[in-house]
Design a protein around this motif. Structure first.
Motif, PDB file in Angstrom:
ATOM      1  N   UNK A  59       0.839  -1.202   0.000  1.00  0.00           N
ATOM      2  CA  UNK A  59       0.000   0.000   0.000  1.00  0.00           C
ATOM      3  C   UNK A  59       0.873   1.252   0.000  1.00  0.00           C
ATOM      4  N   UNK A  60       0.254   2.358  -0.368  1.00  0.00           N
ATOM      5  CA  UNK A  60       0.999   3.600  -0.567  1.00  0.00           C
ATOM      6  C   UNK A  60       1.766   4.023   0.688  1.00  0.00           C
ATOM      7  N   UNK A  61       1.232   3.714   1.863  1.00  0.00           N
ATOM      8  CA  UNK A  61       1.857   4.162   3.106  1.00  0.00           C
ATOM      9  C   UNK A  61       3.096   3.354   3.486  1.00  0.00           C
ATOM     10  N   UNK A  62       3.474   2.371   2.647  1.00  0.00           N
ATOM     11  CA  UNK A  62       4.670   1.563   2.920  1.00  0.00           C
ATOM     12  C   UNK A  62       5.675   1.575   1.774  1.00  0.00           C
ATOM     13  N   UNK A  63       5.512   2.495   0.831  1.00  0.00           N
ATOM     14  CA  UNK A  63       6.376   2.508  -0.350  1.00  0.00           C
ATOM     15  C   UNK A  63       7.805   2.949  -0.032  1.00  0.00           C
ATOM     16  N   UNK A  64       7.952   3.984   0.772  1.00  0.00           N
ATOM     17  CA  UNK A  64       9.290   4.453   1.130  1.00  0.00           C
ATOM     18  C   UNK A  64      10.056   3.353   1.863  1.00  0.00           C
ATOM     19  N   UNK A 102       5.769   6.624   7.543  1.00  0.00           N
ATOM     20  CA  UNK A 102       5.759   7.685   8.557  1.00  0.00           C
ATOM     21  C   UNK A 102       6.315   7.186   9.887  1.00  0.00           C
ATOM     22  N   UNK A 103       6.007   5.928  10.240  1.00  0.00           N
ATOM     23  CA  UNK A 103       6.433   5.401  11.528  1.00  0.00           C
ATOM     24  C   UNK A 103       7.946   5.241  11.605  1.00  0.00           C
ATOM     25  N   UNK A 104       8.567   4.817  10.517  1.00  0.00           N
ATOM     26  CA  UNK A 104      10.007   4.503  10.540  1.00  0.00           C
ATOM     27  C   UNK A 104      10.835   5.618   9.924  1.00  0.00           C
TER      28      UNK A 104
END
Length: 400
Positions: A36-41, A385-387
């Motif tokens: 998902x988009x929130x884990x791409x980085x 965001x978390x990491x």
């Protein structure tokens, strides 16, 4: 002429190392496009940092375990034979580093960063090279025992078992110990779909892996006098077989279509130097079927949240390729011979058993001591965001 041969060998294996190094960008984009988009980085950062940790662990420890060669000597010794031993290390490192890159896709979106880096160091420094040494460097007399039992040694030309099956079966315990992503499988039996976030990036990753794979397989000859066009064409036909099987069985699903060639290439690695091209086509097609069927079963029926399907793709297709080498590499199936179905079965199952034991030991210990998983709040916000404190496409700039 000898100096020319040495220089040519160095260039040959260096080009192979560069092609397989490029495959790691394929791993990154395949994972980026699937999560998902929130884990791409997080997908991009993990692959690069895992590779860096793998390099240090393999240089200092792993390569010595597998091949008995230490680089802790003077540079004047390292440049012998045009530095061939150094570029051979570089080439084999890119194989070793593929193992944590495989695992990364299975545990995506909810794994903590630090414990995974520790696991990478242990896997590439110790667990992987112990089996690599057995399969490719006659370590511990196991190849001799297999030959005495079956008449032939275990054959794995380019790593269906050594790299892919080991990576896939190491990933399975990690995925199971980590647990499914939050709300993936609801208590009422419903399954929350998490479709790929970016099909073009997924496809780009698959293409980069596919192109680099010809370095992975062909350059496994390691010296230019042993290069074989048979390996290249067998890789091509296995790739095509996997693609077409995944297309038909996956009903045009682009995720299946782009993983199909990877399934075929995983399976053909072991016997790409001994199979007939039609045998390679059959092996690749079989791998495409295995991936689609087993990915669907693991996700929907068994509720194992293996995000990229790395256990079906690498673990099961690699196991199929290791065993199929003994069948399709035999003369009765048009191959070159020198392989035994019994030897392939024994060697393949040994690799699987070693990976399973290593995976449960490594990730089980890390789970007990440190924890493997992001907190529920961190997982909700997303690994980016978390990491890493930033998303893949920040919507606004921070102003002070």
């Amino acid at each position: 002429m000898e100096a020319l041969k040495q220089g040519s060998d160095v260039l040959f294996i260096l080009l192979g190392a560069i092609l397989v190094l490029a495959m790691h960008s394929g791993f990154a984009f395949l994972e980026l496009g699937t999560v998902r988009k929130k884990s791409q980085v997080n997908a991009l950062v993990k692959i690069l940092v895992d590779f860096s940790v793998s390099t240090v662990a393999y240089f200092l420890v792993g390569y010595a375990i597998a091949y008995g060669t230490s680089f802790l000597v003077g540079a004047e010794q390292l440049v012998a034979r045009n530095g061939y031993d150094l570029v051979k290390f570089f080439f084999l490192l890119t194989f070793a580093a593929a193992v944590p890159a495989i695992i990364s896709g299975g545990i995506a979106e909810r794994a903590r960063f630090g414990p995974q880096l520790i696991a990478t160091a242990v896997i590439v420094g110790v667990i992987y090279p112990l089996f690599e040494g057995v399969a490719w460097n006659q370590r511990f007399g196991i190849q001799g025992w297999i030959k005495a039992l079956t008449g032939e040694e275990f054959h794995d030309f380019a790593g269906s078992i050594v790299v892919h099956a080991v990576g896939g079966w190491l990933a399975l315990p990690a995925v199971m110990l980590l647990g499914a992503r939050s709300n993936r499988y609801r208590k009422d039996g419903a399954i929350s779909a998490h479709p790929p976030s970016n099909i073009p990036f997924l496809a780009l990753g698959a293409w980069v892996l596919t192109v680099g794979w010809f370095g992975f397989n062909v350059m496994s000859a390691q010296t230019i006098d042993k290069v074989s066009g048979l390996v290249a064409v067998n890789s091509l036909l296995a790739m095509v077989g996997g693609t077409l099987a995944a297309l038909l069985l996956g009903r045009n699903d682009p995720g299946f279509v782009h993983n199909g060639p990877l399934a075929g290439l995983v399976a053909v690695c072991a016997g790409s130097d001994v199979m007939h091209p039609l045998g390679a086509l059959a092996v690749g097609g079989g791998a495409g079927v295995i991936f689609v069927v087993m990915f669907t079963l693991t996700q929907n029926r068994w509720k194992i949240d293996d995000v990229l399907g790395v256990w079906p793709l690498h673990g099961l297709c690699g196991l199929w390729g290791g065993i199929a080498c003994g069948l399709f590499g035999s003369r009765s199936f048009g191959g070159l011979g020198g392989v035994s179905l019994g030897a392939q079965a024994i060697g393949s199952l040994l690799g699987v058993a070693w990976a399973l034991a290593g995976g449960f030991a490594t990730y089980g210990l890390l789970k007990a001591l440190m924890g493997l998983r992001l907190s529920p709040e961190e997982e909700f916000r997303g690994a980016d965001l978390a990491i890493h404190k930033i998303g893949s496409t920040p919507e606004r700039e921070v102003t002070w």
